[in-house]
Write a protein that holds these residues in place. Structure first.
Motif, PDB file in Angstrom:
ATOM      1  N   ARG A  70       0.981  -1.264  -0.033  1.00  0.00           N
ATOM      2  CA  ARG A  70       0.039   0.191   0.059  1.00  0.00           C
ATOM      3  C   ARG A  70       0.909   1.305   0.068  1.00  0.00           C
ATOM      4  O   ARG A  70       0.683   2.375  -0.624  1.00  0.00           O
ATOM      5  N   GLU A  74       0.910   4.116  -3.104  1.00  0.00           N
ATOM      6  CA  GLU A  74       0.769   5.672  -2.674  1.00  0.00           C
ATOM      7  C   GLU A  74       1.961   6.387  -2.930  1.00  0.00           C
ATOM      8  O   GLU A  74       1.630   7.580  -2.800  1.00  0.00           O
ATOM      9  N   SER A  75       2.932   6.004  -3.120  1.00  0.00           N
ATOM     10  CA  SER A  75       4.341   6.674  -3.414  1.00  0.00           C
ATOM     11  C   SER A  75       4.328   7.669  -4.700  1.00  0.00           C
ATOM     12  O   SER A  75       3.650   7.030  -5.845  1.00  0.00           O
ATOM     13  N   ASP A  76       5.066   8.777  -4.483  1.00  0.00           N
ATOM     14  CA  ASP A  76       5.083   9.428  -5.961  1.00  0.00           C
ATOM     15  C   ASP A  76       6.580   9.409  -6.328  1.00  0.00           C
ATOM     16  O   ASP A  76       6.951  10.260  -7.007  1.00  0.00           O
TER      17      ASP A  76
END
Length: 125
Positions: A70, A74-76
């Motif tokens: 998760r 969600e990481s950019d």
């Protein structure tokens, strides 16, 4: 006997991007370390010829690894500039259906996944 959940992913390095991948990793490791307090170990190694890298992760259980997936989703912080993609996955421990589905979504369908589900013994310090 229940052991840790261990995940190893082999990834192909884009041509000419090994130095960029080496530079990217400290920030990525810091990002993971700050957001995943239960992760026991998180490491990246390169192959001798520099065409592949492997991520080795050690988690206390599947919940910790699901949390990792998760966090990655969600990481950019993108690895797409330096890595072409996952070429194989090895799992030590019994993955949940949720883990297998998230891996298929993130790594892509058709990636060879080897699962060694039963832990006979060992120790983690």
């Amino acid at each position: 006997m229940s052991g840790p959940f261990i995940f190893i992913a082999t990834n192909k390095v884009r041509a000419g991007k090994l130095a960029d991948e080496r530079d990217r990793v400290p920030g990525w490791v810091r990002y993971i370390e700050e957001r995943e307090p239960r992760t026991i170990g998180f490491h990246e190694y390169r192959s001798e010829d520099g065409t592949e890298v492997e991520y080795i992760q050690i988690h206390p259980d599947t919940d910790s690894f699901e949390h990792h997936l998760r966090v990655v989703a969600e990481s950019d912080l993108s690895y797409k500039d330096t890595l072409e993609g996952t070429t194989s996955i090895r799992i030590y421990g019994q993955p949940s259906e949720a883990i297998l589905e998230m891996l298929k979504q993130q790594a892509g369908a058709g990636i060879p996944v080897t699962v060694l589900p039963e832990h006979f013994g060992g120790f983690t310090r």
